[in-house]
Design a protein around this motif. Structure first.
Motif, PDB file in Angstrom:
ATOM      1  N   ASP A   1      21.113 -14.651  31.845  1.00 56.28           N
ATOM      2  CA  ASP A   1      21.751 -16.033  30.935  1.00 56.28           C
ATOM      3  C   ASP A   1      21.117 -15.487  29.594  1.00 56.28           C
TER       4      ASP A   1
ATOM      5  N   GLU B   1      23.846 -15.479  26.603  1.00 61.99           N
ATOM      6  CA  GLU B   1      23.536 -16.055  25.409  1.00 61.99           C
ATOM      7  C   GLU B   1      23.786 -15.093  24.074  1.00 61.99           C
ATOM      8  N   SER B   2      22.954 -14.126  24.160  1.00 60.16           N
ATOM      9  CA  SER B   2      23.096 -13.180  23.116  1.00 60.16           C
ATOM     10  C   SER B   2      24.875 -12.507  22.813  1.00 60.16           C
TER      11      SER B   2
ATOM     12  N   ALA C   1      29.954 -15.736  32.214  1.00 61.44           N
ATOM     13  CA  ALA C   1      29.812 -16.789  30.798  1.00 61.44           C
ATOM     14  C   ALA C   1      31.002 -17.604  31.204  1.00 61.44           C
TER      15      ALA C   1
END
Length: 244
Positions: free
Chosen positions: A175, A179-180, A147
């Motif tokens: 991805d 994101e989570s 990230a």
């Protein structure tokens, strides 16, 4: 071993955001730290962490393990001096153990690799060599690193188990999982900014939020001495009245 000045600087750097080694704790999936303990650490109220022999020797062996990974591939790998900070999630930071430049047959650079070095006493949690079967906390750490490094499509683990069991693992970029993870970390970081502690999840957390008060001796003034004596007389009179 870090000097006192170096350790202080390291602690101040840690409080600027959530690091890769904090990611599992932010999710409540670390066996070393809870979300509340991470929160307290970030606001400067956490318990002091002393360097253990495992931590010291792990740090000393990092360079050797990183060199082994690079030597097996015939590439150059080095440890970056500064942390990588995510452009999209400014609170997310990552101090990498190593970065390797990958070149083609003509010597042209075609990509980079993040290398995460681990030194473990046992192989508990580690799967078959060459797979992505790493302990869950380390998988989360790798996602956090990617990230912070948008260019990275994977994290290579160079692992030394015991004294001589060297292994390699690869965690590929995901991805959706990143994101989570960042959403969870963002909520915790907002709590840090708002000074809003997350709920306790262990008995140790409860003790940290509600420490037991301890009596402290103070010299009594004459007024206090007289008041205590008066209370004693009243209690004695009440006892006599109850008998009657």
């Amino acid at each position: 071993m870090q000097t006192e000045v170096e350790r202080k600087a390291w602690l101040e750097e840690r409080r600027k955001g959530i690091g890769a080694s904090d990611a599992a704790a932010a999710c409540g999936l670390s066996k070393w730290m809870t979300p509340l303990q991470l929160y307290l650490d970030k606001i400067g109220e956490g318990l002091p962490v002393d360097e253990t022999p495992d931590m010291r020797w792990g740090t000393l062996k990092e360079g050797v393990v990183l060199l082994e990974w690079a030597t097996r591939r015939g590439v150059f790998a080095s440890k970056p001096d500064l942390p990588f900070v995510s452009g999209r999630w400014p609170f997310a930071r990552a101090n990498l153990d190593g970065i390797a430049m990958i070149t083609d047959a003509g010597g042209n650079m075609v990509g980079s690799r993040i290398i995460e070095v681990k030194c473990s006493r046992s192989d508990a949690g580690w799967g078959e060599q060459g797979t992505d079967e790493v302990p869950e906390a380390y998988r989360i750490q790798a996602l956090h690193q990617m990230a912070c490094c948008q260019w990275a499509d994977r994290v290579e683990f160079a692992v030394l188990i015991g004294a001589s069991d060297y292994r390699e693992y690869t965690v590929m970029r995901d991805d959706a999982a990143i994101e989570s993870l960042m959403m969870i970390e963002a909520r915790l970081w907002q709590r840090v900014l708002d000074r809003d502690p997350p709920p306790p999840t262990t008995a140790e957390d409860v003790a940290l939020l509600h420490p037991v008060s301890r009596p402290i001796a103070r010299e009594a003034t004459p007024d206090v001495v007289e008041a205590v004596a008066t209370i004693g007389r009243i209690k004695a009179e009440m006892a006599d009245l109850e008998k009657e």
